[in-house]
Design a protein around this motif. Sequence first.
Motif, mmCIF file in Angstrom:
data_model
loop_
_atom_site.group_PDB
_atom_site.id
_atom_site.type_symbol
_atom_site.label_atom_id
_atom_site.label_comp_id
_atom_site.label_asym_id
_atom_site.label_seq_id
_atom_site.Cartn_x
_atom_site.Cartn_y
_atom_site.Cartn_z
ATOM 1 N N LEU A 1 -17.274 -7.307 19.666
ATOM 2 C CA LEU A 1 -18.716 -7.531 19.513
ATOM 3 C C LEU A 1 -19.510 -6.418 20.185
ATOM 4 C CD1 LEU A 1 -19.051 -11.370 20.210
ATOM 5 C CD2 LEU A 1 -19.125 -10.198 17.995
ATOM 6 N N THR B 1 -18.805 -16.595 9.334
ATOM 7 C CA THR B 1 -19.684 -17.140 8.308
ATOM 8 C C THR B 1 -19.729 -16.226 7.093
ATOM 9 O OG1 THR B 1 -21.999 -17.553 7.749
ATOM 10 C CG2 THR B 1 -21.590 -16.145 9.644
ATOM 11 N N ASP C 1 -22.574 -13.227 6.643
ATOM 12 C CA ASP C 1 -22.407 -11.838 7.057
ATOM 13 C C ASP C 1 -21.083 -11.756 7.828
ATOM 14 O OD1 ASP C 1 -22.370 -9.443 8.518
ATOM 15 O OD2 ASP C 1 -24.549 -9.426 8.761
ATOM 16 N N HIS D 1 -19.975 -9.742 9.813
ATOM 17 C CA HIS D 1 -20.091 -9.209 11.173
ATOM 18 C C HIS D 1 -20.493 -10.257 12.204
ATOM 19 C CE1 HIS D 1 -19.365 -5.108 10.193
ATOM 20 N NE2 HIS D 1 -20.411 -4.999 9.387
ATOM 21 N N LEU D 2 -20.910 -11.444 11.722
ATOM 22 C CA LEU D 2 -21.475 -12.425 12.657
ATOM 23 C C LEU D 2 -20.433 -13.380 13.215
ATOM 24 C CD1 LEU D 2 -24.827 -13.558 10.988
ATOM 25 C CD2 LEU D 2 -24.397 -11.661 12.561
ATOM 26 N N ARG D 3 -20.573 -13.673 14.516
ATOM 27 C CA ARG D 3 -19.799 -14.718 15.171
ATOM 28 C C ARG D 3 -20.803 -15.707 15.740
ATOM 29 N NH1 ARG D 3 -14.268 -15.799 16.016
ATOM 30 N NH2 ARG D 3 -13.069 -13.888 15.795
#
Lengths: 224, 74
Positions: A170, A31, A34, A36-38
Amino acid sequence: MSGYIEEHAAQVRRAAERIRGHVRRTPSLGTDLDPHLRLKAECFQVTGSFKPRGAFNALLALVESGRRPKGVIAVSFGNHAQAVALAARTVGVPALILIPEDANPTKVAATRALGAEVIQEGINFANRERRLREVMAERELTLVHPFDDWDVIHGQGTAALELLSDDPELRTVVAPLGVTAAGKPAASRPWPARRLRLRTGCVRQRLGSVRSRSCSARDWWTRS
Amino acid sequence: MFGEGLVDEVVTVTEDEIAAAVRLAWTRLRLALEPTGALPLAAHIAGRVPKGPAGFILSGGNSNFETVAKLLTS
């Protein structure tokens, strides 16, 4: 402890094999919010939540072990209800679902559309467990518990397995949770991801959970 | 029966943070999440998720449309 983790991680992997073909491998979305986000979009899962993972694993495990039920029963505010209805229809056994009277009508309609018998009359948060036990005994049905069942837990764990397989880097896995009727957080139950984390060797990974501050007991059961 | 200590941390979020998360999911992410399904996003908005690569389980998407309509227009 590590033997315990290994054992359950293996069960989650077996669950993944068992339910393949019955549930979707939902996407792990990146996304622009950010980098870093999944986002593991389980809203795209069949019936719209992660619940079929556990329901299918529980039912298929019963059939596999020669304990094919005459019928199954569950109590749910809606997401587990739909999951059990779909899994039962697939396996070819009847499902009876107790849904409290004040549940979301969309979920009730969806559960009926999947072929389950639904009882709502007189069912509320306070009496749902007692009513469940009564009906279960009357009709000789097998319970598919929304969380307190290892086959259900291992099935739900497959969502985390896929997420970690998509992105082994992660460090945190965040899952929604409510609160049990006793007010005790129940996050470890549906999401044994930390076991998987040790298995995958991502030792710095964290497993976090989020709950609503005003989350009442009824919010917990099956909404997420 | 169940092992304890499998969760590192439990954080809580407010109703307002959940509402913001639902709006974010529907408008920016095009994900039709029900409020419970948006909880990890709510924690993110609130700054309660540790920094670094994080995976969010977003489930489910079976909304009560009256509730969501209120949240989206508030």
